[in-house]
Design an enzyme around this catalytic site. Structure first.
Site, mmCIF file in Angstrom:
data_model
loop_
_atom_site.group_PDB
_atom_site.id
_atom_site.type_symbol
_atom_site.label_atom_id
_atom_site.label_comp_id
_atom_site.label_asym_id
_atom_site.label_seq_id
_atom_site.Cartn_x
_atom_site.Cartn_y
_atom_site.Cartn_z
ATOM 1 N N ILE A 122 22.064 52.666 25.583
ATOM 2 C CA ILE A 122 21.572 51.974 26.765
ATOM 3 C C ILE A 122 22.739 51.388 27.553
ATOM 4 O O ILE A 122 23.587 50.690 27.002
ATOM 5 C CB ILE A 122 20.585 50.856 26.375
ATOM 6 C CG1 ILE A 122 19.388 51.456 25.616
ATOM 7 C CG2 ILE A 122 20.104 50.099 27.609
ATOM 8 C CD1 ILE A 122 18.443 50.408 25.050
ATOM 9 N N CYS A 123 22.783 51.690 28.855
ATOM 10 C CA CYS A 123 23.816 51.205 29.779
ATOM 11 C C CYS A 123 25.206 51.600 29.248
ATOM 12 O O CYS A 123 25.453 52.774 28.975
ATOM 13 C CB CYS A 123 23.679 49.709 29.982
ATOM 14 S SG CYS A 123 24.566 49.111 31.449
ATOM 15 N N GLU A 124 26.114 50.656 29.065
ATOM 16 C CA GLU A 124 27.437 50.997 28.544
ATOM 17 C C GLU A 124 27.318 51.638 27.161
ATOM 18 O O GLU A 124 28.121 52.498 26.793
ATOM 19 C CB GLU A 124 28.310 49.749 28.479
ATOM 20 C CG GLU A 124 29.740 50.020 28.041
ATOM 21 C CD GLU A 124 30.552 48.752 27.870
ATOM 22 O OE1 GLU A 124 31.798 48.849 27.780
ATOM 23 O OE2 GLU A 124 29.945 47.664 27.817
ATOM 24 N N GLY A 139 25.144 53.698 26.413
ATOM 25 C CA GLY A 139 24.878 55.108 26.676
ATOM 26 C C GLY A 139 26.158 55.894 26.836
ATOM 27 O O GLY A 139 26.247 57.069 26.453
ATOM 28 N N SER A 160 19.924 55.841 28.481
ATOM 29 C CA SER A 160 19.074 55.143 29.441
ATOM 30 C C SER A 160 19.919 54.241 30.326
ATOM 31 O O SER A 160 20.850 53.585 29.852
ATOM 32 C CB SER A 160 18.029 54.317 28.687
ATOM 33 O OG SER A 160 17.225 53.593 29.577
#
Length: 384
Positions: A149-151, A153, A173
């Site tokens: 998720i985010c970083e 990811g 995501s």
């Protein structure tokens, strides 16, 4: 020219109603117990620790065998993973557990100045790899599912490119891949971080981080607040007054504020890579980012990939995320666009079931050994 008397009375009435609302809200707020404002409360067990990094296994909430192979949630260093477990009725973690998903999470902890030299090599090739190896050893398997998720990811993408043999399926995501693709977004309110970072001098970035050793969490918190100045100015007065009379809404608001305030420092060396190598130089899609002495080639990602992104994401513009499909070699690539914002897709009451059910169904269709995998993939792609 003076106002008519009835307008003056209407204004006074509005002010009285607002003052009354503030008083009622203050009374409600005063009755809130700190124990009621907890986040990340889903039961879990710590199964390993590597320096300040801990690996946790969530306790199953259903009887019987897990419905999926292990899934490791990888959040970023900017913010805390507790966003996906904000409260009982707004928790991706609880929703996935309720569907029988075998769920793990890595907690990066709270880096201090002593951790300023940690970089992406350390987080991906050491800490994340140790977590994957621990899960595989615990369950006697040779690969797991990654959910970044985010970083986180980006961490997961780098890991999948370097160790594709250890990843069965990858979910990313609200993850930036092409850090210049914000210029392709038609919404002018998106991509301010990309624009801000591109206009900084890399020397200034280095000096800022060197001054503190790390990138202070307070600095990034201020940057995020500056992206939505009107919302930042009104949420503690107008918005709070609107919700403070409703205890449930008030607790939701306070939990979100607690998560927003819980912003760890970003280790200095990794922060320089994040802002300079990724945001400024866009090395990931150029095949120029070096991890553990070797340039990362995204075409090494050949496992099934689900890319979940927010259509109204002003922090990670959609084109920055959807670029992933252009560079990987996987023949099973699926995008899941959601009508929400960066954090909203995980804390919105309207999207709770959709997000968890979509992830679960996608994973279920790709279980190794399933007799119906091929048909499920075809049905899933056909529905798109």
């Amino acid at each position: 020219m003076s106002k008519p008397l009835h307008q003056i009375f209407d204004s006074m009435s509005d002010m009285f109603d607002y003052s009354k609302q503030l008083a009622t809200g203050a009374e409600t707020l005063g009755k809130v117990n700190v124990d009621e404002v907890q986040v990340g409360t889903t039961a879990k067990t710590q199964i390993a620790q590597f320096d300040k990094v801990t690996l946790h296994h969530y306790k199953s909430t259903v009887s019987g065998k897990a419905t999926t192979a292990p899934v490791l949630i990888v959040y970023g260093l900017i913010g805390r993973y507790t966003m996906i477990d904000l409260q009982e009725d707004r928790s991706l973690v609880r929703n996935l557990l309720a569907r029988g998903v075998d769920l793990y999470v890595v907690d990066w902890g709270y880096p201090s100045r002593a951790d300023q030299f940690l970089n992406f090599d350390d987080y991906v090739c050491h800490y994340l790899d140790e977590c994957v190896n621990t899960i595989c050893g615990q369950q006697s398997i040779d690969r797991i599912n990654l959910f970044g998720i985010c970083e986180g990811g980006v961490f997961s993408t780098l890991y999948a490119a370097k160790y594709p043999e250890k990843v069965s399926n990858m979910i990313v995501s609200i993850t930036p891949i092409d850090f210049s693709a914000d210029q392709e977004d038609a919404d002018p309110s998106h991509g301010f971080i990309n624009l801000w970072t591109r206009n900084l001098n890399s020397i200034d970035i280095e000096h800022l981080i060197d001054a503190y050793g790390n990138l202070p969490g307070e600095v990034m918190g201020a940057v995020f607040q500056a992206l939505t100045p009107v919302r930042s100015l009104t949420k503690y007065n107008l918005n709070l007054a609107d919700m403070a009379t409703d205890r449930k809404k008030l607790l939701n608001f306070l939990r979100m504020e607690k998560w927003l305030a819980d912003r760890p420092h970003h280790p200095g060396a990794a922060a320089k890579q994040w802002l300079i190598n990724f945001y400024q130089k866009n090395e990931l899609i150029k095949g120029e980012f070096v991890l553990d002495g070797k340039k990362i080639n995204l075409s090494e990602i050949n496992m099934p990939v689900l890319n979940v992104f927010a259509e109204k994401d002003h922090i990670i513009p959609p084109p920055c995320s959807t670029a992933l499909g252009k560079y990987i070699s996987s023949e099973d690539y699926t995008e899941l666009p959601l009508n929400g914002g960066h954090v909203g897709i995980y804390v919105s009451s309207k999207l709770q079931d959709l997000v968890s059910s979509s992830i679960f169904e996608w994973l279920s269709a790709r279980q190794v050994g399933s007799r119906n995998v091929k048909q499920k993939i075809e049905d899933s792609n056909g529905e798109k």
